[in-house]
Write an enzyme that holds these catalytic residues in place. Structure first.
Site, mmCIF file in Angstrom:
data_model
loop_
_atom_site.group_PDB
_atom_site.id
_atom_site.type_symbol
_atom_site.label_atom_id
_atom_site.label_comp_id
_atom_site.label_asym_id
_atom_site.label_seq_id
_atom_site.Cartn_x
_atom_site.Cartn_y
_atom_site.Cartn_z
ATOM 1 N N GLU A 1 10.559 44.313 71.950
ATOM 2 C CA GLU A 1 10.576 44.004 73.382
ATOM 3 C C GLU A 1 10.996 42.552 73.546
ATOM 4 O OE1 GLU A 1 7.269 43.248 76.911
ATOM 5 O OE2 GLU A 1 6.871 44.807 75.425
ATOM 6 N N GLU B 1 9.612 36.269 83.215
ATOM 7 C CA GLU B 1 8.276 36.808 83.466
ATOM 8 C C GLU B 1 7.319 35.698 83.876
ATOM 9 O OE1 GLU B 1 5.208 40.055 81.608
ATOM 10 O OE2 GLU B 1 6.271 38.755 80.198
#
Length: 433
Positions: free
Chosen positions: A239, A244
């Site tokens: 990932e 974010e």
């Protein structure tokens, strides 16, 4: 992680400091819901550690840990498994570069040829070692994406909508400038979850250059937006979190999560960001904390990003490793705007995970790109009462006067008017030879 336990721990530590005066998508969903209890726990612990750095020197240093429902102690994290909302192997789709009259179906452009594209790359005005393989922009932006409709594995109080419902509810749209909008429901009050959008490219890739040009990202207390890539089997296929953060943060955090064996050197290669948390990127060995890097730029996330007109994020995945770059609107390299990217000329990346300690083709495979915005959840709710993070010098609990993230989000729809993505384009390049 369970948020009440984390908040109780945080409250106790702050009290001591004061005394010292210091889903088509369901097929794969079952493969990944076993990770739901771990997801996004690492971000919370890192934020708690940052917020507590100002403790009195007399207090002993403490490493914040959270105990999950399984009894395992871990440090807190990233997002749900990327294969939630992915197409099955061999059914990865394409997106045409030509504008389409509408985006009424998430399966537009689907192809049985994995990684193929009908998009004809424009003739670049300069030489580049990269060729355009896939492009999403304009009226056809939403073609070639899958809309995830399952429950949020990170425990956010959202209900992700399918494409027709999202479009009819005005949660997705295309502006007159050709930019894609992805919103959160702003109904004044709701009793349960708010409607939201999460999309995954049908196109997948092994290595490449991903460029995301955005003029606005979700921001505000209770929000948790992300733009990331993921493989079909978490964490074995890795990932990569490109954009974010939560609440009113102003500094982006880029993170990778992998199988055992991938590390970030503590004396890191040349990058402008700062390591937060672990240098062991193995998700299952670190409670899914992964290897996080916080950007030094205070306009790389949230309201500060929006105030400068946004910019371009780039993720490069090649034999040298994984790197993430950020360029604000007035500093986008001319080679990017010319459609002939030359990463060698971009200078220091925000984050870099070199191949010398993490083989990028061993730990990352078959990635798709993902946008999502959730509300509260493990991370945003978990740091609701925290302060000391760039952009959240005052906690959301203090700022809003509301004790919990969930109560605030459910009863203050008007406060979520800035909780939207406005994206000019996403482009995925592959090596030219």
């Amino acid at each position: 992680m369970r948020v009440p336990a984390a908040l109780a721990l945080f409250t106790l530590i702050h009290a001591l400091a004061a005394d010292a005066e210091a889903k088509h998508l369901v097929k794969r969903a079952t493969e990944h819901f076993h990770t739901a209890a771990l997801r996004h726990s690492a971000g919370l612990a890192r934020d708690l550690r940052t917020a507590l750095r100002g403790l009195s020197a007399e207090a002993p240093p403490a490493r914040i840990a959270v105990r999950g429902s399984t009894g395992k102690t871990y440090c807190v994290s990233s997002k749900p498994s990327g294969s939630l909302g992915k197409t099955p192997p061999g059914a990865n789709g394409t997106s045409s570069a030509a504008p389409a009259p509408s985006q009424s179906s998430s399966s537009v452009g689907k192809s049985t040829a994995k990684g193929s594209s009908t998009a004809a790359a424009p003739a670049p005005t300069a030489t580049s070692n990269w060729k355009l393989a896939q492009s999403y922009s304009g009226n056809s932006f939403f073609s070639g994406w899958n809309f995830f409709t399952g429950a949020d594995p990170t425990n956010g109080i959202v209900q992700f909508l399918d494409q027709p419902t999202a479009q009819s509810s005005n949660l997705t749209s295309i502006t007159s400038d050709g930019n894609a909008i992805m919103r959160i429901d702003t109904t004044p009050q709701v009793s349960g979850n708010r409607a939201a959008v999460r999309i995954t490219t049908q196109y997948s890739f092994n290595g490449g250059l991903v460029l995301m040009d955005s003029t606005h990202m979700p921001t505000g207390c209770g929000t948790w937006p992300a733009f990331w890539t993921n493989g079909p089997t978490w964490p074995a296929t890795g990932e990569i979190d490109i954009v974010e953060g939560v609440n009113d943060y102003t500094n982006d955090q880029a993170t990778i999560h992998t199988n055992a064996g991938c590390n970030l050197p503590s004396t890191s290669p040349s990058m402008s960001g700062s390591i937060v948390g672990e240098t062991n990127c193995a998700a299952l060995e670190t409670g899914n904390q992964g290897c996080g890097v916080r950007a030094s730029s205070t306009n790389s996330f949230g309201a500060a990003f929006n105030s400068v007109g946004g910019g371009v994020y780039a993720m490069k995945w090649d034999s040298s490793g994984i790197s993430v770059y950020f360029f604000q609107r007035d500093s986008i390299p001319s080679d990017i705007t010319a459609g002939a990217p030359q990463p060698a000329n971009w200078g220091q990346p925000l984050a870099l995970w070199p191949s010398s300690s993490c083989n990028p083709y061993q730990f990352f495979q078959d990635h798709s790109a993902i946008f999502d915005t959730t509300l509260c959840g493990d991370w945003a709710s978990g740091v609701w009462g925290a302060s000391g993070i760039p952009g959240q010098e005052q906690s959301c609990a203090q700022r809003t006067g509301v004790a919990t993230c969930e109560d605030f989000v459910r009863n203050n729809g008007a406060a979520l008017t800035e909780a939207y993505w406005e994206v000019k384009s996403v482009q995925i390049y592959q090596p030219a030879s």
